[in-house]
Scaffold this motif. Structure first.
Motif, PDB file in Angstrom:
ATOM      1  N   ARG A 192       0.914  -1.153  -0.155  1.00 45.53           N
ATOM      2  CA  ARG A 192      -0.050  -0.031  -0.035  1.00 45.53           C
ATOM      3  C   ARG A 192       0.906   1.332  -0.162  1.00 45.53           C
ATOM      4  N   VAL A 193       0.693   2.224  -0.983  1.00 43.92           N
ATOM      5  CA  VAL A 193       1.424   3.157  -1.024  1.00 43.92           C
ATOM      6  C   VAL A 193       0.785   4.630  -1.290  1.00 43.92           C
ATOM      7  N   SER A 194       1.536   5.841  -0.895  1.00 53.19           N
ATOM      8  CA  SER A 194       0.916   7.038  -1.026  1.00 53.19           C
ATOM      9  C   SER A 194       1.582   7.379  -2.145  1.00 53.19           C
ATOM     10  N   GLN A 195       2.558   6.736  -2.821  1.00 54.49           N
ATOM     11  CA  GLN A 195       3.055   7.055  -4.245  1.00 54.49           C
ATOM     12  C   GLN A 195       4.206   6.110  -4.640  1.00 54.49           C
ATOM     13  N   ALA A 196       4.197   5.939  -6.002  1.00 59.65           N
ATOM     14  CA  ALA A 196       5.242   5.127  -6.423  1.00 59.65           C
ATOM     15  C   ALA A 196       5.457   5.348  -7.866  1.00 59.65           C
TER      16      ALA A 196
END
Length: 154
Positions: A7-11
């Motif tokens: 789970r990312v906030s950005q990638a």
């Protein structure tokens, strides 16, 4: 098939200094096809990825899926997930699908994801990639789809 969900906030994924795929909030998914995998395992894996409730609801509970939040998917091929480290110090990769089959199944997963979800980005198959991410939580989930009993293996 094997997947690692983060789970990312950005990638983003860069190849030779160029960004080839990027998302905001959502899931970075490392995907590995193993020998004998079929579209059936790929379909089951993607269905689980899209429905897995690992995003917070208003009460702070993990109760929402990537589809519920309208998050992005960044799919990255990763044959090293099939590493066998049971003996010696050098991992073996004999359980990974052959490159042509791995590419076919990865491309299949990407096509199915794009048909089912509005925001899908990818890395580049078999490229030397640099993966940048901000792991949210952190939440990292391993998944493995075994062949269905009675399924016909190619």
């Amino acid at each position: 098939m094997i997947a690692i969900l983060q789970r990312v906030s950005q990638a983003r994924v860069d190849v030779a200094g160029e960004t080839v795929g990027a998302i905001g909030a959502g899931l970075l998914v490392l995907v590995c096809a193993e020998r004998g995998d079929t579209e059936q395992e790929a379909d089951r894996l993607l269905s689980k990825i899209l429905k897995l409730r690992i995003f917070s609801d208003e009460a702070g509970k993990m109760n929402r899926s990537v589809q519920d939040i309208g998050g992005g998917l960044l799919l990255v091929s990763q044959f090293t997930l099939a590493a066998d480290t049971s003996s010696g110090n050098r991992p073996g990769f004999s359980q990974a699908a052959a490159p042509d089959e791995g590419r076919r199944l990865f491309d299949y997963v990407v096509a199915q994801a794009r048909a089912a979800h509005p925001v899908v980005q990818t890395g580049r198959f078999a490229a030397d990639m640099q993966v940048h991410l901000v792991n949210d939580g952190p939440v990292t989930i391993p998944m493995r789809m075994e062949p269905c009993p009675g399924s016909i293996q190619k």
